[in-house]
Design a protein around this motif. Structure first.
Motif, PDB file in Angstrom:
ATOM      1  N   VAL A  50     -14.288-103.634-130.731  1.00 53.73           N
ATOM      2  CA  VAL A  50     -15.566-104.336-130.852  1.00 53.73           C
ATOM      3  C   VAL A  50     -16.683-103.341-131.188  1.00 53.73           C
ATOM      4  N   GLY A  51     -16.406-102.438-132.087  1.00 51.33           N
ATOM      5  CA  GLY A  51     -17.416-101.505-132.553  1.00 51.33           C
ATOM      6  C   GLY A  51     -17.753-100.378-131.597  1.00 51.33           C
ATOM      7  N   GLU A  52     -17.027-100.229-130.492  1.00 53.24           N
ATOM      8  CA  GLU A  52     -17.278 -99.155-129.541  1.00 53.24           C
ATOM      9  C   GLU A  52     -16.020 -98.314-129.361  1.00 53.24           C
ATOM     10  N   LEU A  53     -16.214 -97.057-129.017  1.00 53.76           N
ATOM     11  CA  LEU A  53     -15.090 -96.175-128.747  1.00 53.76           C
ATOM     12  C   LEU A  53     -14.690 -96.295-127.284  1.00 53.76           C
ATOM     13  N   PHE A  54     -13.411 -96.554-127.042  1.00 53.29           N
ATOM     14  CA  PHE A  54     -12.887 -96.655-125.691  1.00 53.29           C
ATOM     15  C   PHE A  54     -11.705 -95.710-125.548  1.00 53.29           C
ATOM     16  N   PRO A  55     -11.672 -94.941-124.465  1.00 53.06           N
ATOM     17  CA  PRO A  55     -10.491 -94.104-124.228  1.00 53.06           C
ATOM     18  C   PRO A  55      -9.345 -94.945-123.686  1.00 53.06           C
ATOM     19  N   SER A  56      -8.153 -94.648-124.144  1.00 55.28           N
ATOM     20  CA  SER A  56      -6.974 -95.317-123.601  1.00 55.28           C
ATOM     21  C   SER A  56      -6.039 -94.238-123.072  1.00 55.28           C
ATOM     22  N   GLY A  57      -5.355 -94.559-122.009  1.00 55.12           N
ATOM     23  CA  GLY A  57      -4.451 -93.587-121.414  1.00 55.12           C
ATOM     24  C   GLY A  57      -3.228 -94.276-120.869  1.00 55.12           C
ATOM     25  N   HIS A  58      -2.139 -93.570-120.850  1.00 50.33           N
ATOM     26  CA  HIS A  58      -0.874 -94.095-120.351  1.00 50.33           C
ATOM     27  C   HIS A  58      -0.279 -93.061-119.407  1.00 50.33           C
ATOM     28  N   VAL A  59       0.304 -93.545-118.335  1.00 49.39           N
ATOM     29  CA  VAL A  59       0.904 -92.646-117.366  1.00 49.39           C
ATOM     30  C   VAL A  59       2.118 -93.335-116.750  1.00 49.39           C
ATOM     31  N   GLU A  60       3.128 -92.564-116.428  1.00 48.54           N
ATOM     32  CA  GLU A  60       4.285 -93.074-115.707  1.00 48.54           C
ATOM     33  C   GLU A  60       4.305 -92.411-114.344  1.00 48.54           C
ATOM     34  N   ILE A  61       4.378 -93.233-113.310  1.00 47.38           N
ATOM     35  CA  ILE A  61       4.306 -92.770-111.939  1.00 47.38           C
ATOM     36  C   ILE A  61       5.618 -93.117-111.250  1.00 47.38           C
ATOM     37  N   ILE A  62       6.222 -92.144-110.588  1.00 49.31           N
ATOM     38  CA  ILE A  62       7.463 -92.379-109.843  1.00 49.31           C
ATOM     39  C   ILE A  62       7.127 -92.371-108.359  1.00 49.31           C
ATOM     40  N   ILE A  63       7.530 -93.439-107.656  1.00 53.52           N
ATOM     41  CA  ILE A  63       7.314 -93.557-106.219  1.00 53.52           C
ATOM     42  C   ILE A  63       8.629 -93.956-105.562  1.00 53.52           C
ATOM     43  N   ARG A  64       8.649 -93.942-104.237  1.00 55.75           N
ATOM     44  CA  ARG A  64       9.843 -94.380-103.513  1.00 55.75           C
ATOM     45  C   ARG A  64      10.031 -95.874-103.683  1.00 55.75           C
ATOM     46  N   ASP A  65      11.281 -96.317-103.647  1.00 62.19           N
ATOM     47  CA  ASP A  65      11.625 -97.725-103.837  1.00 62.19           C
ATOM     48  C   ASP A  65      11.157 -98.593-102.671  1.00 62.19           C
ATOM     49  N   ALA A  66      10.916 -97.998-101.516  1.00 63.79           N
ATOM     50  CA  ALA A  66      10.532 -98.763-100.330  1.00 63.79           C
ATOM     51  C   ALA A  66       9.115 -99.328-100.416  1.00 63.79           C
ATOM     52  N   SER A  83      -3.507 -99.913-114.648  1.00 66.06           N
ATOM     53  CA  SER A  83      -2.889-101.200-114.388  1.00 66.06           C
ATOM     54  C   SER A  83      -1.380-101.067-114.588  1.00 66.06           C
ATOM     55  N   VAL A  84      -0.609-101.544-113.628  1.00 68.56           N
ATOM     56  CA  VAL A  84       0.853-101.460-113.714  1.00 68.56           C
ATOM     57  C   VAL A  84       1.330-102.551-114.666  1.00 68.56           C
ATOM     58  N   SER A  85       1.929-102.152-115.777  1.00 67.63           N
ATOM     59  CA  SER A  85       2.380-103.132-116.761  1.00 67.63           C
ATOM     60  C   SER A  85       3.877-103.392-116.687  1.00 67.63           C
ATOM     61  N   GLY A  94      16.776 -94.289-105.232  1.00 71.40           N
ATOM     62  CA  GLY A  94      15.781 -94.859-104.328  1.00 71.40           C
ATOM     63  C   GLY A  94      14.365 -94.706-104.833  1.00 71.40           C
ATOM     64  N   LEU A  95      14.176 -94.791-106.162  1.00 75.64           N
ATOM     65  CA  LEU A  95      12.864 -94.584-106.764  1.00 75.64           C
ATOM     66  C   LEU A  95      12.483 -95.738-107.684  1.00 75.64           C
ATOM     67  N   LYS A  96      11.179 -95.892-107.915  1.00 77.50           N
ATOM     68  CA  LYS A  96      10.640 -96.838-108.891  1.00 77.50           C
ATOM     69  C   LYS A  96       9.779 -96.068-109.872  1.00 77.50           C
ATOM     70  N   ARG A  97       9.837 -96.451-111.142  1.00 85.06           N
ATOM     71  CA  ARG A  97       8.967 -95.886-112.171  1.00 85.06           C
ATOM     72  C   ARG A  97       7.944 -96.955-112.547  1.00 85.06           C
ATOM     73  N   LEU A  98       6.662 -96.641-112.365  1.00 85.84           N
ATOM     74  CA  LEU A  98       5.585 -97.546-112.730  1.00 85.84           C
ATOM     75  C   LEU A  98       5.051 -97.122-114.088  1.00 85.84           C
ATOM     76  N   ILE A  99       5.088 -98.013-115.049  1.00 91.59           N
ATOM     77  CA  ILE A  99       4.555 -97.733-116.375  1.00 91.59           C
ATOM     78  C   ILE A  99       3.164 -98.343-116.414  1.00 91.59           C
ATOM     79  N   CYS A 100       2.151 -97.493-116.565  1.00 90.28           N
ATOM     80  CA  CYS A 100       0.762 -97.911-116.361  1.00 90.28           C
ATOM     81  C   CYS A 100      -0.108 -97.616-117.576  1.00 90.28           C
ATOM     82  N   ASP A 101      -1.143 -98.441-117.748  1.00 87.07           N
ATOM     83  CA  ASP A 101      -2.153 -98.270-118.792  1.00 87.07           C
ATOM     84  C   ASP A 101      -3.516 -98.151-118.132  1.00 87.07           C
ATOM     85  N   LYS A 102      -4.376 -97.354-118.717  1.00 85.85           N
ATOM     86  CA  LYS A 102      -5.702 -97.129-118.160  1.00 85.85           C
ATOM     87  C   LYS A 102      -6.542 -98.404-118.250  1.00 85.85           C
ATOM     88  N   VAL A 103      -7.327 -98.663-117.194  1.00 86.77           N
ATOM     89  CA  VAL A 103      -8.211 -99.814-117.143  1.00 86.77           C
ATOM     90  C   VAL A 103      -9.594 -99.394-117.606  1.00 86.77           C
TER      91      VAL A 103
END
Length: 105
Positions: A50-66, A83-85, A94-103
């Motif tokens: 929409v005519g503005e510059l916005f930063p976007s970021g992606h990160v993968e976070i590994i946490i315990r499955d519990a 935001s977890v996508s 015993g781990l989870k990988r969260l695939i996330c995008d910057k809000v």
């Protein structure tokens, strides 16, 4: 489970949907837990929306499955809200990988 790599702290936030007197829904995020995590991969760039510059970021976070987490939750890492996508379970380790995008708010 290889817990030695979980050296970062991440705050997980649960979404809560509330309805006002006129029927409009609003989503708020309440702190759920602070968990130890491993940050595996990060990337980012700047895009035009929409005519503005916005930063976007992606990160993968590994946490315990519990730890309870689902899609549409939020993760706060190093002062940045993501935001977890998607979730990927590794039940053998015993781990989870969260695939996330910057809000961008």
């Amino acid at each position: 489970m290889i817990a030695g790599r979980l050296t970062e702290l991440v705050m997980l936030q649960r979404p809560t949907v509330s309805t006002d007197a006129f029927g409009a829904e609003s989503t708020t995020f309440a702190d759920s837990a602070t968990v130890h995590a491993e940050i595996v991969w990060k990337s980012g760039n700047t895009g035009i929306q929409v005519g503005e510059l916005f930063p976007s970021g992606h990160v993968e976070i590994i946490i315990r499955d519990a730890h309870e987490v689902s899609e549409k939750w939020r993760a706060v890492y190093d002062g940045t809200v993501y935001s977890v996508s998607a979730l990927e379970h590794n039940r053998q380790r015993g781990l989870k990988r969260l695939i996330c995008d910057k809000v961008n708010e």
